[in-house]
Design an enzyme around this catalytic site. Sequence first.
Site, PDB file in Angstrom:
ATOM      1  N   GLY A  55      -2.278  22.267 -27.998  1.00 32.72           N
ATOM      2  CA  GLY A  55      -1.416  21.080 -28.064  1.00 32.72           C
ATOM      3  C   GLY A  55      -0.180  21.166 -27.185  1.00 32.72           C
ATOM      4  O   GLY A  55      -0.227  21.642 -26.041  1.00 32.72           O
ATOM      5  N   ALA A 115       4.442  33.319 -37.177  1.00 32.10           N
ATOM      6  CA  ALA A 115       5.770  33.113 -36.577  1.00 32.10           C
ATOM      7  C   ALA A 115       6.900  33.195 -37.602  1.00 32.10           C
ATOM      8  O   ALA A 115       8.055  33.401 -37.237  1.00 32.10           O
ATOM      9  CB  ALA A 115       5.818  31.757 -35.886  1.00 32.10           C
ATOM     10  N   TYR A 238       4.105   8.697 -41.790  1.00 30.63           N
ATOM     11  CA  TYR A 238       4.695   9.702 -40.903  1.00 30.63           C
ATOM     12  C   TYR A 238       6.221   9.736 -41.022  1.00 30.63           C
ATOM     13  O   TYR A 238       6.779  10.566 -41.718  1.00 30.63           O
ATOM     14  CB  TYR A 238       4.246   9.491 -39.435  1.00 30.63           C
ATOM     15  CG  TYR A 238       4.523  10.738 -38.632  1.00 30.63           C
ATOM     16  CD1 TYR A 238       3.520  11.673 -38.411  1.00 30.63           C
ATOM     17  CD2 TYR A 238       5.805  11.023 -38.164  1.00 30.63           C
ATOM     18  CE1 TYR A 238       3.788  12.851 -37.744  1.00 30.63           C
ATOM     19  CE2 TYR A 238       6.082  12.200 -37.496  1.00 30.63           C
ATOM     20  CZ  TYR A 238       5.072  13.099 -37.282  1.00 30.63           C
ATOM     21  OH  TYR A 238       5.339  14.273 -36.637  1.00 30.63           O
TER      22      TYR A 238
END
Length: 397
Positions: A55, A115, A238
């Site tokens: 992405g 991460a 969203y």
Amino acid sequence: MSEQVVAPRIRGFISLTAHPEGCAANVRGQIEVARAAAEGAPALGPALVIGSSTGYGLASLLSACFGYGAPSVGVCLERPSEDDKPGSAGWYNLAEAHRIAAAEGRTLRTVNADAFSSEAKEQVAAELRAMRGQVELLVYSLAAPLRRDAATDEVWRSTLKPIGRDWTGKSIDLRRNRVTEATIEAANEDEIEATVKVMGGEDWAEWLRWLGAEGLLADNCRSVAYSYVGPEATHAIYRAGTIGRAKEDLEATARDLHAQLAPGGGGVWVSINKGIVTQASAAIPGVALYMSVLFAVMKAQGTHEGPIEQIARMMRDHLGPGVTPVTDDEGRIRLDDLEMTPEVQSEVARRMAAIDTDSLGELSDYAGWQRYFQQLFGFGLEGIDYDAPTEVHRLLV
Ligand code: NAD
């Protein structure tokens, strides 16, 4: 060595397989765009990309490393190929990027680790010290389903839900290729909080703080994280939903941190990007339908862009060496400018109101959306012989 014929096994928004050669071809295509867009641009010092394998993060890594010549470190969570077991698409993407970087004498390193963990930070530090570099560009492009607290082991899971009331809207049933009505129940407070923990700005700030404390952040470091606004049609799910809350937190983090880096000539920004097909966006209800319609309209207007075109534009116009970012009133870079024009949005809204299963092919580019989705996993690309066995065991050289 393990050569196999790799066939697509796509179930809704999940692909169980990835084609190594197809993924490699994708990456080569993106590198070409990155190089062309940055031709003649000054070189960039060390870049760190968190979420570097697919992405927007992959596009950022390729643009920094191959466009701007930055010695680059990426962090991702991918499944390596093991013996005769194929790896994930992100793994194969990076295998090809590493192969080309090594052939051209470029520095590209990958830390395949969570991460959010301190181990990932330690490994990144070791890579940066080996490069004798301080980070000049930090891209934070994680799309993670969950976060495990490094100290307490507590786990937060992000959700894609509306806030306040249930959402019912048009969506595509990706298994049956039908326009349907989907309903998602409103999130509770715990779900909102957990989504902000996973996808908000806290971990980004922690990376910047930690790199600074380790002496690994250049005074003029520029950092960017990606966000999305989108149209009315996707707002409930969203921007006004759980993920939107996390994005508001991310944007607030950028404003807070910007003041700290600005005196040295650097800065911290959020870039609002265009909707593109990725593993993360395919999972958001209603978004595949909106994007299918959007792509039809933007392609007709000649303004359609994929991840690498967006990121190449971001670097050229806003974040590359010597360029001053142009921002909106809230300090955000707007790569979604072409998506959000009134002409595009009014046409998208008209089509969204009318669309049903029968008109899906006529009013939208769902076929294009499906093609992009397959291509994320290396399938459906021209020039690849999908009947031929291919080496599935690939290393990050
Ligand atoms: P993606 O699914 O393609 O990429 C996610 C990346 O995060 C991968 O590299 C993956 O390996 C990595 N990752 C996930 N969990 C990890 C973990 N725990 N540790 C290390 N790495 C991990 O997602 P994307 O759509 O490119 O999204 C990237 C960012 O861009 C997100 O913040 C997203 O909200 C934003 N964005 C996406 C769109 C879109 O339409 N796709 C639009 C605007 C903004």
